[in-house]
Design a protein around this motif. Structure first.
Motif, mmCIF file in Angstrom:
data_model
loop_
_atom_site.group_PDB
_atom_site.id
_atom_site.type_symbol
_atom_site.label_atom_id
_atom_site.label_comp_id
_atom_site.label_asym_id
_atom_site.label_seq_id
_atom_site.Cartn_x
_atom_site.Cartn_y
_atom_site.Cartn_z
ATOM 1 N N CYS A 74 0.897 -1.367 0.053
ATOM 2 C CA CYS A 74 -0.131 0.170 0.096
ATOM 3 C C CYS A 74 0.851 1.196 -0.003
ATOM 4 O O CYS A 74 2.152 0.994 0.276
ATOM 5 C CB CYS A 74 -0.811 -0.006 1.406
ATOM 6 S SG CYS A 74 -0.122 0.339 2.873
ATOM 7 N N PRO A 75 0.448 2.421 -0.163
ATOM 8 C CA PRO A 75 1.191 3.542 -0.108
ATOM 9 C C PRO A 75 2.011 3.653 1.155
ATOM 10 O O PRO A 75 1.167 3.625 2.353
ATOM 11 C CB PRO A 75 0.081 4.692 -0.463
ATOM 12 C CG PRO A 75 -0.794 4.213 -1.326
ATOM 13 C CD PRO A 75 -1.047 2.754 -0.684
ATOM 14 N N PHE A 91 9.532 -3.398 -1.087
ATOM 15 C CA PHE A 91 8.939 -2.298 -1.132
ATOM 16 C C PHE A 91 8.218 -1.798 -2.150
ATOM 17 O O PHE A 91 8.845 -1.627 -3.375
ATOM 18 C CB PHE A 91 9.761 -1.018 -0.526
ATOM 19 C CG PHE A 91 10.650 -1.431 0.738
ATOM 20 C CD1 PHE A 91 9.870 -1.550 1.854
ATOM 21 C CD2 PHE A 91 12.005 -1.688 0.687
ATOM 22 C CE1 PHE A 91 10.484 -1.806 3.098
ATOM 23 C CE2 PHE A 91 12.629 -2.014 1.946
ATOM 24 C CZ PHE A 91 11.694 -2.148 3.288
ATOM 25 N N GLY A 92 6.934 -1.775 -2.216
ATOM 26 C CA GLY A 92 6.091 -1.372 -3.427
ATOM 27 C C GLY A 92 5.497 -2.633 -3.846
ATOM 28 O O GLY A 92 5.547 -3.669 -3.372
ATOM 29 N N ASP A 130 1.956 1.161 -5.815
ATOM 30 C CA ASP A 130 1.843 1.611 -4.402
ATOM 31 C C ASP A 130 3.196 2.061 -4.039
ATOM 32 O O ASP A 130 3.968 1.305 -3.890
ATOM 33 C CB ASP A 130 1.419 0.437 -3.763
ATOM 34 C CG ASP A 130 0.089 -0.075 -3.636
ATOM 35 O OD1 ASP A 130 -0.898 0.909 -3.616
ATOM 36 O OD2 ASP A 130 -0.227 -1.249 -3.895
ATOM 37 N N PRO A 131 3.460 3.545 -4.010
ATOM 38 C CA PRO A 131 4.687 4.054 -3.863
ATOM 39 C C PRO A 131 5.264 3.895 -2.463
ATOM 40 O O PRO A 131 4.420 3.677 -1.311
ATOM 41 C CB PRO A 131 4.192 5.480 -4.057
ATOM 42 C CG PRO A 131 3.221 5.861 -3.778
ATOM 43 C CD PRO A 131 2.072 4.391 -4.138
ATOM 44 N N PHE A 132 6.597 3.887 -2.438
ATOM 45 C CA PHE A 132 7.456 3.710 -1.383
ATOM 46 C C PHE A 132 8.470 4.690 -1.240
ATOM 47 O O PHE A 132 9.254 4.562 -2.007
ATOM 48 C CB PHE A 132 8.015 2.229 -0.818
ATOM 49 C CG PHE A 132 8.683 2.193 0.344
ATOM 50 C CD1 PHE A 132 8.139 1.838 1.550
ATOM 51 C CD2 PHE A 132 10.272 2.153 0.271
ATOM 52 C CE1 PHE A 132 9.027 1.751 2.736
ATOM 53 C CE2 PHE A 132 11.093 2.166 1.282
ATOM 54 C CZ PHE A 132 10.328 1.868 2.752
ATOM 55 N N LEU A 179 11.277 6.270 -9.745
ATOM 56 C CA LEU A 179 10.459 6.926 -8.970
ATOM 57 C C LEU A 179 9.603 7.454 -9.824
ATOM 58 O O LEU A 179 9.831 7.534 -11.000
ATOM 59 C CB LEU A 179 11.310 7.933 -7.893
ATOM 60 C CG LEU A 179 12.232 7.081 -7.047
ATOM 61 C CD1 LEU A 179 12.904 7.987 -6.364
ATOM 62 C CD2 LEU A 179 11.235 6.187 -5.824
ATOM 63 N N PRO A 180 8.536 8.344 -9.546
ATOM 64 C CA PRO A 180 7.511 8.751 -10.432
ATOM 65 C C PRO A 180 8.329 9.452 -11.452
ATOM 66 O O PRO A 180 9.364 10.428 -11.276
ATOM 67 C CB PRO A 180 6.825 9.820 -9.563
ATOM 68 C CG PRO A 180 6.689 9.141 -8.327
ATOM 69 C CD PRO A 180 8.113 8.551 -8.193
#
Length: 460
Positions: free
Chosen positions: A183-184, A204-205, A211-213, A279-280
Motif C-alpha cells: 500500500c502507499p 517495498f512497493g 503503491d509507492p514507497f 520513482l515517479p
C-alpha cells in the motif's frame, strides 16, 4: 554451503540491544558488538540525550491482543518473554510524531517470539501511522506468509519504524518476504534488523508500480541468503491521494550487509541482491532520489549485486562477487535518469560496473571508482576510474574472503590520486566526504576505502 551456514549462525547471534550506538547500554558481548560493527559498517557514536519517559503497558502471550487494542499515542506495549501465536495486527493504530505508539520485546536474553500462522502475515499493518515495532523475533516456521506486511487493502501505512527484529524461516517461496509493503507507504525507518533465509529479504512497493514507497531510511540491516532479492524497491507511478510526505525526498539505503550465497533454482528466478526501480516520472516525486552508500554486498552466483534505474547516487559501497557481476545501471521498467556513481570499490568475476541507457538531458557522474572485473567497466558515461582484471584483485587488495568479517577491500599499497574532482553538489550528499568506514577523505582517492595510516590498510 558450509561458509553460508557458519555465517547464518554468526549473524543470528549478533541480534542485540544496540541498534545505532556502540556506547549505549547494550547487553551483547564485546566480540559480538565488534563483529556487528564490522558487518554493518556503522561508526560508533555517543548518546546525545535520554528520550522522555513514556507510559508503559506490560503484557504476555495471553493478554497482549487486548492490550494492543487499547494502546494510545505515547504508550509503550512491553511484551514479556515467550511464544506468541496470534500475530501482531496493527490495524488503525495511529500515534503522532511527538507521541508514537511503541511495541517492543523484552531485554535480552529474553525473547518475544511471534510464530507465523497460515493465511495471516505476522505483523500486519493497515491504516497505521507513527508506530514503532522493535526487539521481536518473527519465526515463519515455513508458512507461506510475510513476517511484516503493510496490507494491500490499506489506504496507507506511514511513519513506521521497524528495528532490531530477527526474522527467520520465511523462505518456503520466493514470494514470502521478511518485510513487505503493498500500500502507499512513506516515512519508514527500517533499521538494524537481521533477516536470514527469506524468500525475499525486503520488498517495498507493488509489482505494478501502483503503491509507492518513498521518503524512507533503510540502514544497518543484515540480510543473509535470500532466495530472491535481498532488498527491492519497486518502480512507482503517480502518487495517490493521501501519500504526502516531504518533497523532494530521498530513499536512503546505507550501511546494510547483504550476503547471497545460494544460486537461483532456475534462470528465470535469478534476482540481484539490491534492486531499485524508478520513482515517479512526472509530478510529485519526480525529483526524488535514491541515496545508496556504505553498504556491503557480498556474493551472488546468479545475478548482479546491484541493479538500478531512475535517480541514483551510488557511492562509498563495497561490492564483492566472486561468481558474477557487480553493478548494473540500465533500463528496467524505465530508464536511468540522474546518475552519480563514485568512490565505490567493486570486485567481480564478471562485469564490474556497467552503465547504459541513460535518459538524455540528466546530470551524470562516473568518477573515482576502483573496479576489478572481466571486464572491469563498460559504461556510456566517461570518467576517471581505476580498473583492472579480476585476477589482479587478490594481489592488490587486503583480503578476498566470503566471510564479511574477514573481507578487506582496502588497497595494499597507496594508489595514485585522481586528477579530476567531484562536483560540490554530489559531495554535499551524506558522508560523501568520508570513506566506507566514515573516515574523512583528506584528498580525492579511488574506491570506497582509504589507508588508515601510512602503510596500514584496513577496510572492514
Amino acid at each position: 554451503m558450509r561458509h553460508g551456514e557458519d555465517l547464518r549462525t554468526r549473524l543470528t547471534s549478533l541480534h542485540c540491544e544496540v541498534p545505532t550506538s556502540i556506547l549505549g547500554d547494550g547487553r551483547c558481548s564485546r566480540r559480538a558488538l565488534v563483529l556487528a560493527l564490522l558487518l554493518a559498517g556503522v561508526a560508533a557514536a555517543p548518546r546525545t540525550g535520554a528520550a522522555p519517559l513514556q507510559p508503559r503497558v506490560r503484557a504476555g502471550p495471553d493478554l497482549y491482543r487486548r492490550a494492543l487494542e487499547r494502546l494510545q499515542p505515547g504508550e509503550i506495549l512491553e511484551l514479556a518473554a515467550g511464544e506468541y501465536g496470534l500475530g501482531l495486527p496493527l490495524h488503525g493504530l495511529v500515534g503522532t510524531a511527538a507521541q508514537p505508539i511503541v511495541i517492543e520485546g523484552p531485554s535480552p536474553p529474553g525473547r518475544a517470539v511471534f510464530v507465523a500462522r497460515r493465511g495471516s502475515h505476522t505483523v500486519s499493518l493497515l491504516d497505521s501511522a507513527h508506530v514503532i515495532v522493535r526487539g521481536l523475533v518473527l519465526d515463519g516456521r515455513g508458512a507461506r506468509v510475510d513476517a511484516v506486511r503493510a496490507e494491500g487493502q490499506a489506504r496507507w501505512a506511514h511513519h513506521v519504524t521497524l528495528e532490531r527484529l530477527t526474522i527467520v524461516n520465511h523462505g518456503t517461496s520466493q514470494q514470502n518476504s521478511g518485510i513487505s509493503t503493498k500500500c502507499p507507504a512513506w516515512g519508514w525507518v527500517v533499521r538494524d534488523n537481521t533477516i536470514i533465509g527469506a524468500g525475499t529479504g525486503m520488498y517495498f512497493g507493488d509489482s505494478d508500480g501502483s503503491d509507492p514507497f518513498f521518503d524512507a531510511l533503510i540502514e544497518g540491516n543484515r540480510i543473509v541468503d535470500p532466495l530472491g532479492y535481498g532488498i527491492q524497491v519497486k518502480h512507482q507511478h503517480d502518487r495517490p491521494d493521501g501519500a504526502e510526505g516531504a518533497q523532494p525526498a530521498s530513499i536512503v539505503i546505507r550501511r546494510n550487509v547483504i550476503v547471497k550465497s545460494r544460486a537461483a533454482t532456475a534462470p528465470e528466478t535469478a534476482r540481484p541482491s539490491l534492486l531499485v526501480g524508478h520513482l515517479p516520472l512526472h509530478g510529485p516525486g519526480a525529483r526524488d532520489r535514491y541515496v545508496i552508500y556504505g553498504n556491503l554486498l557480498l556474493d551472488n552466483p546468479s545475478e548482479a549485486l546491484f541493479q538500478g534505474e531512475g535517480n541514483i547516487a551510488l557511492y562509498n559501497n563495497l561490492l564483492f562477487n566472486p561468481r558474477g557481476e557487480g553493478v548494473r545501471i540500465r533500463p528496467h521498467n524505465h530508464r536511468p535518469r540522474e546518475v552519480a556513481v563514485f568512490n565505490n570499490t567493486v570486485v567481480a568475476a564478471a562485469l564490474g560496473i556497467g552503465i547504459e541507457g541513460i535518459e538524455p538531458g540528466n546530470p551524470r557522474l562516473f568518477e573515482h571508482n576502483l573496479v576489478y572485473g572481466n571486464p572491469p567497466i563498460r559504461s556510456e558515461i566517461d570518467g576517471e576510474n581505476l580498473g583492472a582484471e579480476y585476477a589482479r584483485a587478490r594481489r592488490m587488495l587486503g583480503r578476498l574472503d566470503a566471510d564479511p568479517a574477514r573481507l578487506d577491500l582496502a588497497p595494499r599499497e597507496a594508489l595514485s590520486a585522481p586528477r579530476s574532482t567531484i562536483d560540490a553538489e554530489w559531495l554535499a550528499l551524506p558522508d560523501a566526504h568520508s570513506d566506507y568506514l566514515g573516515r574523512p577523505r583528506r584528498e580525492p582517492a579511488f574506491g570506497a576505502c582509504t589507508l588508515a595510516t601510512a602503510g596500514a590498510s584496513a577496510c572492514r
